[in-house]
Design an enzyme around this catalytic site. Structure first.
Site, PDB file in Angstrom:
ATOM      1  N   PHE A 107       0.892  -1.093  -0.014  1.00  0.00           N
ATOM      2  CA  PHE A 107       0.056  -0.001  -0.022  1.00  0.00           C
ATOM      3  C   PHE A 107       0.806   1.247   0.056  1.00  0.00           C
ATOM      4  O   PHE A 107       0.395   2.322  -0.497  1.00  0.00           O
ATOM      5  CB  PHE A 107      -0.951  -0.072   1.278  1.00  0.00           C
ATOM      6  CG  PHE A 107      -0.354   0.557   2.364  1.00  0.00           C
ATOM      7  CD1 PHE A 107      -0.483   1.801   2.968  1.00  0.00           C
ATOM      8  CD2 PHE A 107       0.172  -0.296   3.366  1.00  0.00           C
ATOM      9  CE1 PHE A 107       0.065   2.477   4.055  1.00  0.00           C
ATOM     10  CE2 PHE A 107       0.768  -0.019   4.622  1.00  0.00           C
ATOM     11  CZ  PHE A 107       0.570   1.599   4.999  1.00  0.00           C
ATOM     12  N   LYS A 108       2.275   1.049   0.395  1.00  0.00           N
ATOM     13  CA  LYS A 108       2.940   2.273   0.672  1.00  0.00           C
ATOM     14  C   LYS A 108       3.348   2.877  -0.704  1.00  0.00           C
ATOM     15  O   LYS A 108       3.909   3.866  -0.828  1.00  0.00           O
ATOM     16  CB  LYS A 108       4.161   2.036   1.312  1.00  0.00           C
ATOM     17  CG  LYS A 108       3.675   1.601   2.737  1.00  0.00           C
ATOM     18  CD  LYS A 108       4.575   1.309   3.844  1.00  0.00           C
ATOM     19  CE  LYS A 108       3.956   0.833   4.990  1.00  0.00           C
ATOM     20  NZ  LYS A 108       5.051   0.503   6.156  1.00  0.00           N
ATOM     21  N   ASP A 109       3.378   1.951  -1.923  1.00  0.00           N
ATOM     22  CA  ASP A 109       3.435   2.348  -3.285  1.00  0.00           C
ATOM     23  C   ASP A 109       2.729   3.771  -3.467  1.00  0.00           C
ATOM     24  O   ASP A 109       3.101   4.624  -4.256  1.00  0.00           O
ATOM     25  CB  ASP A 109       2.886   1.336  -4.334  1.00  0.00           C
ATOM     26  CG  ASP A 109       4.087   0.219  -4.329  1.00  0.00           C
ATOM     27  OD1 ASP A 109       5.158   0.612  -4.241  1.00  0.00           O
ATOM     28  OD2 ASP A 109       3.431  -0.981  -4.866  1.00  0.00           O
TER      29      ASP A 109
END
Length: 260
Positions: A107-109
């Site tokens: 999700f940190k993308d």
């Protein structure tokens, strides 16, 4: 929009300064002086890249809106397979916000593919030409996403520290095999807290900062202590709400609950 330090509210900076610096000089976090209000119904018809530009520019007011439009379009397009911020029905009124469709499956993308563009532009906005060395403590997700985002960017170096026995084998391999002339990855004998505490000590070391500055290098961070990391992560909550509106599952103004 200005940002003030949590340890000194009289210390205010622009978004470009906050993103380029990461932490305030006295160790505080930069937070927005206010929370802007937007017309959710007006955002409802936008695709994810356009929605991201509309939300992010409310905070990054010293950035050219045209730059933000292009940056979000190039970030959240093909690399996310058309599923950026995808909201999947589960059962009844329960939905899952699928945040693994980015290039590193984390999700940190959502932040760390856009944040490098924001940092490079922040330096241009400020007329800064020094080398920026990014220090990252990670338990796995942040490290690979940051490495992929910052690899081979001019004027940027990135060093990632992870607990030697504290990541999955897939995450370890993702980080250890990252290509790029400006990337370094280090295993720490300890847990994630040990890695993060060490990085924070580096940021607090005034003598080291002076020596690095004399050599033309400044430190910054890609962890969640940087507003350039936090602001892009606001967007997918708006995207989820907009999808519920379009699906007729809610009406504008209805409350929804997010379980993270």
């Amino acid at each position: 929009m200005q940002f003030f330090s949590t340890r000194d509210q009289n210390r205010k900076v622009t978004s470009s300064q906050a993103i380029a610096q990461g932490l305030s000089d006295e160790g505080g976090l930069f937070v927005p002086e206010s929370f802007p209000q937007v017309d959710v119904k007006a955002l409802c018809g936008l695709d994810y890249p356009a929605l991201a530009a509309a939300v992010v520019r409310e905070y990054l007011t010293d950035y050219d809106p045209a730059f933000l439009t292009e940056a979000t379009r190039s970030t959240y397009g093909a690399a996310f397979g058309g599923k950026a911020g995808y909201l999947a029905p589960v059962e009844g009124d329960t939905y899952a916000l699928e945040l693994w469709h980015g290039p590193t499956c984390a999700f940190k993308d959502y932040a760390l593919q856009l944040m490098p563009k924001l940092l490079v532009q922040a330096k241009k906005n400020l007329g800064r030409t020094e080398t920026t060395r990014i220090l990252v403590a990670t338990s796995g997700d942040t490290g690979k996403a940051a490495l992929a985002g910052y690899a081979d960017l001019d004027g940027i170096e990135i060093e990632v520290f992870y607990p030697n026995d504290g990541t999955s084998e897939i995450q370890h391999l993702q980080m250890a095999t990252q290509k790029g002339e400006n990337v370094q990855v280090y295993a720490v004998q300890g847990n994630f807290d040990d890695a993060q505490s060490a990085v924070k000590r580096i940021f607090a070391d005034k003598e080291l900062a002076e020596r690095l500055e004399a050599a033309g290098t400044v430190l910054s961070s890609a962890n969640s202590i940087n507003v350039g990391r936090l602001v892009p992560q606001v967007v997918y909550y708006f995207a989820a709400y907009a999808q519920l509106l379009r699906a007729g599952a809610i009406e504008a103004g209805d409350a929804v609950e997010f379980c993270v």
